[in-house]
Write a protein that holds these residues in place. Structure first.
Motif, short mmCIF file in Angstrom:
data_model
loop_
_atom_site.label_atom_id
_atom_site.label_comp_id
_atom_site.label_asym_id
_atom_site.label_seq_id
_atom_site.Cartn_x
_atom_site.Cartn_y
_atom_site.Cartn_z
N ASP B 77 -42.86 50.77 14.58
CA ASP B 77 -43.65 50.22 13.47
C ASP B 77 -42.85 49.13 12.75
O ASP B 77 -42.15 49.40 11.77
CB ASP B 77 -43.99 51.36 12.50
N LEU B 79 -43.67 47.07 10.68
CA LEU B 79 -44.07 46.85 9.28
C LEU B 79 -43.15 47.58 8.30
O LEU B 79 -43.26 47.38 7.09
CB LEU B 79 -45.51 47.31 9.06
N GLN B 82 -40.08 44.40 5.93
CA GLN B 82 -40.86 43.21 5.56
C GLN B 82 -40.17 42.49 4.41
O GLN B 82 -39.54 43.11 3.55
CB GLN B 82 -42.27 43.61 5.12
N ASP B 178 -42.19 59.73 1.61
CA ASP B 178 -43.65 59.62 1.53
C ASP B 178 -44.16 58.45 0.68
O ASP B 178 -45.02 58.63 -0.16
CB ASP B 178 -44.24 60.95 1.02
N SER B 180 -45.13 54.02 1.22
CA SER B 180 -45.30 53.02 2.26
C SER B 180 -44.90 51.64 1.75
O SER B 180 -45.52 51.11 0.84
CB SER B 180 -46.76 52.99 2.71
N ASP B 182 -45.29 48.92 3.45
CA ASP B 182 -46.36 48.02 3.86
C ASP B 182 -47.46 47.99 2.80
O ASP B 182 -48.06 46.96 2.55
CB ASP B 182 -46.92 48.45 5.20
N PHE B 183 -47.70 49.13 2.16
CA PHE B 183 -48.74 49.17 1.13
C PHE B 183 -48.20 48.69 -0.21
O PHE B 183 -48.89 47.98 -0.94
CB PHE B 183 -49.28 50.60 0.99
N ASP B 184 -46.97 49.06 -0.52
CA ASP B 184 -46.43 48.79 -1.87
C ASP B 184 -45.79 47.41 -2.02
O ASP B 184 -45.54 46.97 -3.15
CB ASP B 184 -45.38 49.86 -2.24
N ILE B 185 -45.51 46.73 -0.92
CA ILE B 185 -44.81 45.44 -1.04
C ILE B 185 -45.65 44.49 -1.89
O ILE B 185 -46.88 44.44 -1.77
CB ILE B 185 -44.48 44.85 0.35
N GLY B 186 -44.98 43.79 -2.81
CA GLY B 186 -45.68 42.89 -3.73
C GLY B 186 -46.05 43.54 -5.05
O GLY B 186 -46.49 42.87 -5.98
N MET B 187 -45.85 44.87 -5.16
CA MET B 187 -46.20 45.55 -6.43
C MET B 187 -45.07 45.40 -7.44
O MET B 187 -43.90 45.23 -7.08
CB MET B 187 -46.43 47.05 -6.20
N PRO B 238 -45.77 58.04 4.83
CA PRO B 238 -47.20 58.31 4.80
C PRO B 238 -47.88 57.88 6.09
O PRO B 238 -48.85 58.51 6.51
CB PRO B 238 -47.70 57.50 3.61
N GLU B 239 -47.35 56.84 6.73
CA GLU B 239 -47.92 56.40 7.99
C GLU B 239 -48.02 57.58 8.98
O GLU B 239 -49.00 57.73 9.69
CB GLU B 239 -47.08 55.27 8.61
N TYR B 241 -47.77 60.85 8.14
CA TYR B 241 -48.04 62.11 7.43
C TYR B 241 -48.90 63.05 8.28
O TYR B 241 -48.68 64.27 8.32
CB TYR B 241 -48.71 61.79 6.10
#
Lengths: 324, 346, 200
Positions: B77, B79, B82, B178, B180, B182-187, B238-239, B241
């Protein structure tokens, strides 16, 4: 002689060169006394220069203007300011080649925003110094930038020839005495989306540039300006430590926590930055004003006067008694 | 210090193990018999030779195998590694920070020779001997962040600072508890901590953020965080999980000592000089409960901490299903005796 | 697992006419009404410097197109789908100058995808106005297979790609423009509750 109890790491340097840049501006070169490389810094960073002026410890922030990445020496430029707190006069009149000074590690409160599609720089007078380091860095990384630099006259302008020779058309210089003015509105309207603006100079100039940009619809996130925060110092005062049965003096550049430690009283701490809450101390009584500088206590607690964070907060008044 | 690097796995047959020395230096996270969130940040200074706090970046017996597990995750993976475009310079900052510190702390394993921008890096445990040009991405096989992360234990996030906030704009996250990348990047700081219960209401994140915005170069700080996992699995993402979540149903009071691991993160925070970003290493240490209870103070204390942990926190840490079995197992080692203050063994 | 009240959930607020040299609007469905509402307070001549891109979707046939056209914007475009309209937005932004204001109104899915395009053009997220109108249906990314399921209205919801039953959390990724969906029965496969309508 005032001894600093400040425990943040410091850099001992020797002045190895002083150059008269204009009639009012001198450039100082600092080299580390231990011969080790200086910390790397980035464009926009400053150091706090500590000067032992008799019994007074002066601490003035100055922008680093050398090329970021050069770790053999730092350069700063200082404009003579007879109306200031005395630091610039000390630098001009008392510091000579060979003088030993102490610096803080570099701090950057004016960093480059690397998301920018283009960097639009404005400088006025001595405000050119952080801009010099920023441009050196932007040029090295191949980023798009231009500088608009306002000076009183050709003679009063610092580093004019150096800028023209190094950056050519990317630098525009405007001389007051020639009636030259930055065409601000036209300039701002022509910038591509994603441009970031940086300004450092006299207050009036900064306000003019920033408010004009806002008026043209530039978002606050794209506007950057250098704002030096004064070091957390103040008037000296006395504190009564009730549990230790001691009275201590807190110097102008010393924190309450440092003074407590200097008196040999063990006080808890973790962050020494007003955030963690570890050094929270109960106030038994006070007659005066608590100057809360911490981020830890709530507004209500600040108003309540029952607690103080001695790592960053100060006191003005007749008497302060702590449960310590 | 001489260490033999373990040959071990963090998946499949789970041959991960701690030597007696590794158990003794485990960063047990509880200074008292109860746990609640706090801004438990302290200066990241050298402390107790031999402990995980001796060096700025701890390298231990699991180094070679952990790096191998990271390579497996990145292969499955990509991702997990990043970097948003504006974070490249921060990646070089990170490479420099690690190479200079590792070669100072462990000269027997790592060497860095700098000749201007021409850098020569030797990593003996991994058999790497590379020469490259500093700040020139084309001279490395990966971007600077990923290059050095493939030689490093623990996850690293790079936080950009702007608009009075921190933004998680780059990272290599393969041993996460747990969440991600990939989901959290940029937050921003508040957003990526969004899923954490209770702490927002306590104002923990507001205070921590204010503190971190003022973090100074040369003055790193650290804190510990913890959770528990079934088996010594580093990649509890989480990917995946849906693959590891089922393990939780297999825990019984009889096997909890063997199956359940306390997972401690030694987190540090460093201001980076060129980019003004902050790097946030999250170094994960794992210990089975049966190894942990060999230190009597830790067995007693962990029992009390878990017993009294608020339900919301237990849920956030994924302990709801396994806690009863773990408590039953640990209760054997809690005779009610007083425990001493601090985290180190008596 | 925390599902609601997560701080990454976007905050929307009514569009306000800002000072600017160009006003770029993108709206879908009932988002048109947000532009029409803004028009009642905008200064005269405001729409002479405005471009409007509108995707009618479920609101087709309700007269929004003609009402928007009646504002006499400098440019007006009606697109068949959000996907078809996004490249147009990207080109407009690539040619735009500082002083350009961006206004997004309509479904969260459209707003999220237009945000991704604007961020890629170097625009800071805080300077983009967003007003949510119309359906509460969500765009959800399955954290496991990374597939995006559009117009999710139930809790839990089936991933349109890998088929796992997903718990839809308030955790929102601006970069992906979607909410997070996490397998709801990973610990006890087969125990997922029946989907119920949650986002109308």
């Amino acid at each position: 002689m005032t001894k600093s109890a400040d425990r943040t790491p410091k850099i001992d340097v020797r002045v190895t060169q002083i150059v008269d840049v204009t009639s009012e501006i001198k450039r100082f070169r600092f080299e580390p006394t231990d011969g080790k490389p200086l910390p790397v810094f980035a464009g926009g960073a400053h150091v706090v220069v500590e000067m032992e002026d008799g019994d007074t410890l002066r601490r003035n922030p100055y922008s680093l203007m050398s090329s970021p990445g050069a770790t053999d020496a730092y350069n700063i430029s200082v404009r003579r300011d007879p109306g200031g707190r005395g630091g610039s006069m000390f630098m001009h009149d008392r510091v000579t080649v060979g003088s030993l000074l102490r610096l803080s590690h570099p701090v950057n409160l004016f960093p480059i925003d690397r998301r920018a599609r283009k960097h639009l720089l404005f400088a006025g007078g001595i405000g050119i110094t952080p801009t010099l380091a920023m441009m050196s860095e932007l040029a090295r990384y191949g980023d798009a930038f231009e500088l608009n630099y306002a000076v009183r006259s050709e003679n009063d302008g610092a580093y004019l020839d150096q800028l023209r020779n190094t950056y050519g058309k990317r630098v525009s210089i405007y001389r007051d005495d020639q009636g030259e003015q930055i065409p601000l509105t036209t300039l701002l309207a022509a910038q591509p989306l994603g441009t970031h603006l940086y300004v450092c100079g006299p207050g009036g100039m900064m306000n003019w540039v920033l408010s004009t940009a806002e008026g043209l619809g530039w978002p606050a996130q794209n506007l950057h300006s250098e704002r030096f925060l004064a070091p957390p110092s103040g008037s000296p005062y006395e504190v009564r430590l009730a549990a230790s049965d001691l009275s201590i003096k807190v110097g102008p550049h010393q924190s309450m926590l440092e003074a407590i430690e200097a008196a040999g009283v063990d006080a808890p701490y973790l962050c020494r930055g007003g955030a963690c809450g570890q050094c929270e101390t109960r106030v038994i009584s006070f007659d005066g004003t608590l100057l809360h500088n911490d981020h830890y206590l709530t507004d209500d607690e600040h108003a309540g006067g029952q607690k103080v964070m001695p790592c960053v907060s100060r006191f003005e008044g007749r008497e302060l008694v702590l449960d310590r | 210090m001489t260490i033999e690097f373990n040959t071990e796995t963090f998946r499949g047959d789970f041959t991960y193990h701690n030597s007696a020395e590794a158990i003794a230096r485990f960063p047990f996270p509880f200074p008292e018999d109860k746990y609640m969130y706090s801004v438990n940040i302290e200066p990241h200074v050298s402390f107790r030779p031999g402990s995980v706090y001796e060096h700025p970046f701890d390298v231990d017996e699991h180094y070679v195998s952990e790096v191998a597990d990271r390579a497996l995750v990145l292969n499955e993976d990509p991702l997990r590694s990043q970097s948003l475009p504006h974070m490249n310079l921060a990646g070089w900052d990170l490479l420099e920070l690690l190479m200079t510190n590792l070669s100072e702390s462990y000269p027997q394993w790592f060497e860095l020779h700098q000749d201007g921008d021409r850098w020569h890096w030797i990593n003996r445990p991994l058999g790497i001997d590379d020469t490259f040009t500093f700040l020139d991405n084309t001279t490395l096989p990966y971007g600077p962040m990923e290059y050095i992360m493939r030689q490093t234990q623990g996850d690293y996030a790079l936080l950009d600072q702007r608009d009075d906030n921190l933004w998680m704009d780059a990272g290599v996250i393969t041993t996460q508890a747990d969440w991600s990348l990939d989901f959290d990047i940029g937050m921003n700081f508040m957003e990526w901590h969004g899923p954490v219960p209770l702490a927002h209401e306590l104002g923990v994140f507001e205070r921590a953020l204010k503190f971190l915005l003022n973090l100074r170069q040369g003055q790193p700080v650290r804190r510990l965080n913890w959770t528990m996992t079934v088996h010594p699995r580093l990649d509890t993402s989480p990917e995946n999980y849906a693959k590891w979540g089922v393990d939780r149903a297999t825990v019984t009071p009889e096997n909890a000592g063997e199956y359940m691991y306390l997972r401690v993160e030694l987190q540090s925070l460093w201001r980076l000089p060129r980019s003004n970003a902050i790097v946030f290493p999250i170094r994960c240490y794992l210990i089975s409960l049966q190894d942990l209870v060999t230190i009597p103070k830790w067995g007693r204390r962990l029992h009390r901490v878990l017993r009294d942990l608020p339900d919301e926190l237990a849920d956030y840490k994924g302990l709801t299903m396994t806690r009863p079995s773990v408590l039953q197992y640990l209760s054997q080692f809690d005779d009610g005796a007083q425990t001493s203050a601090g985290t180190f063994p008596d | 697992m925390l599902v609601e009240g997560i701080k990454s959930r976007p905050i929307y607020s009514p569009l306000v006419a800002r000072t600017g040299t160009l006003h770029l609007f993108m709206a879908d469905g009932e988002g048109a009404q947000a532009i029409l509402d803004l028009a009642t307070t905008a200064s005269p001549g405001f729409f002479e410097r405005a471009h409007i891109c509108y995707i009618p979707r479920a609101a087709a046939g309700r007269g929004f197109e003609s009402a928007l056209q009646a504002l006499n914007p400098a440019a007006f475009y009606v697109g068949p789908t959000v996907a078809a309209a996004l490249p147009r937005l990207a080109v407009e932004l690539a040619n735009a100058h500082m002083g350009t204001q961006i206004y997004l109104a309509g479904t969260e899915g459209m707003i999220g995808q237009a945000m991704v395009v604007a961020l890629a053009a170097g625009v800071d997220q805080a300077s983009i106005q967003r007003e949510h109108r119309g359906s509460e249906a969500r765009r959800v990314q399955c954290v496991h297979c990374k597939g995006i399921t559009e117009d999710v209205t139930t809790q839990p919801a089936k991933c349109a790609h890998c088929g796992l039953m997903l718990l839809v959390r308030d955790h929102y990724s601006r970069r992906i423009g979607a909410f997070q969906g996490v397998c709801v029965d990973a610990e006890m496969p087969g125990t997922a509750p029946d989907p119920e309508e949650a986002f109308r």
